[in-house]
Design an enzyme around this catalytic site. Structure first.
Site: not given
Length: 351
Positions: A138, A176, A247-249
């Site tokens: 994503h 994901d 933002g950590n993704s």
């Protein structure tokens, strides 16, 4: 007999661990190499190291860290010291040594990158010397213009370097996950991360994450594993109280040894709950990498995540007076993987 006692004394000095090594240091260089020897001279611009058979001059600006031999030394993220390349040739696995977190961040932090697209920003991490990296699907969903921000250790701290034209290699939207390749310049050498063993993860284990929450680059958060097998919509996640924010993704979740045990993916909304973060288990990541050909990205395939613009609407003639105009159907829009993957009442920890 006096000379015999002298020889015995010398033998003891050589054979007792720690006595003969006390003056030795390990120098970690910017390119990841290590040199162990006695520092016999320190000049303004260089260090002189006695290797036992030769004297080596090392420029000071090439030295990242100095430690006494055997103390606080971190295992290199290379195929050595119990770390072995996977049969796929794309990543390495192994068991590293437990080390204080601040030293792990200093050692492996270079391999954590920022990922930027026209629609947002996320995180990722390098998995081999060729520049292949993992992130969330994503984070790059619907985008082909992708940039990576790399961070290198220097004597004054971290230097920031932007790399354009990042290539999408494979995408698995269901789990994901995305595999990308960062085109590394010839003069750039980065550390890469070691993937751990998911079977060794237990509830209560200490973990930490490195990423870019809300665009705050190089943020480190720490916590424990709250659950090693949380079922969310048919997929297992590692639940952690480590702070995970948008933002950590795509960033790594480390164990206490510096091995990657998960990919941070999402967290609960701040107004709904606290200390709820989720990471994709490393076993899913390994399977994705080993079968990457099945998920190869093709920008000409609409199922690959390439963004297509909506077709122009057909112009309709005005209806005669007294007749109702037919109602147009709303264009169908698929939900983003981030929204689809979010737990009830929560939101993705993505871009």
């Amino acid at each position: 007999m006096g000379w015999l006692r002298g020889i015995a004394a010398i033998f003891l000095l050589v054979s007792v661990p720690g006595i003969a090594e006390a003056a030795y240091e390990t120098l970690v260089l910017k390119d990841g190499q290590r040199i162990t020897g006695e520092v016999v001279a320190e000049k303004q611009n260089a260090l002189y190291v006695d290797l036992g058979y030769d004297l080596l001059r090392i420029p000071r600006d090439q030295v990242v860290r100095r430690t006494k031999a055997g103390e606080g030394e971190l295992p290199a993220a290379t195929p050595s010291q119990g770390v072995e390349p996977d049969a796929s040739g794309l990543f390495s696995t192994g068991v590293l040594r437990a080390t204080p977190m601040k030293e792990l961040v200093a050692r492996f932090g270079e391999a954590v990158i920022s990922i930027e697209t026209p629609s947002g920003k996320g995180s990722g991490f390098i998995i081999n010397k060729d520049g292949y990296a993992i992130t969330n699907a994503h984070v790059i969903q619907g985008e082909t213009r992708i940039s990576a921000i790399l961070y290198q250790n220097t004597t004054g701290g971290l230097s920031r370097r932007r790399i354009e034209d990042v290539e999408i290699v494979a995408v698995n939207a269901f789990f994901d996950l995305a595999l990308i390749k960062v085109p590394l310049p010839p003069d750039l050498k980065l550390n890469y991360l070691v993937l751990g063993n998911g079977d060794d993860v237990n509830t209560g284990d200490s973990v930490f994450a490195v990423g870019n929450p809300l665009g705050l680059e190089r943020s480190v958060t720490q916590g424990i594993v709250s659950s090693r097998s949380r079922n969310l919509q048919g997929q297992l996640y590692l639940q952690t109280d480590t702070a995970i924010n948008p933002g950590n993704s795509g960033g790594p979740l480390f164990n206490a040894r510096g091995e990657v045990i998960g990919v941070t993916s999402r967290g609960a909304r701040a107004d709904m709950a606290d200390n709820l973060g989720f990471a994709i288990p490393i076993s899913y990541v390994k399977d994705f990498l080993r079968h990457r050909e099945a998920f190869s990205f093709d920008k000409t395939n609409p199922n690959s995540g390439y963004r297509y613009l909506d077709p122009p609407r057909r112009q309709r003639a005005e209806a005669p007076k007294g007749l109702a105009r037919p109602r147009e159907a709303s264009p169908a829009r698929s939900a983003s993987p981030a929204a689809a993957a979010s737990p009830a009442g929560g939101q993705s920890g993505g871009r």
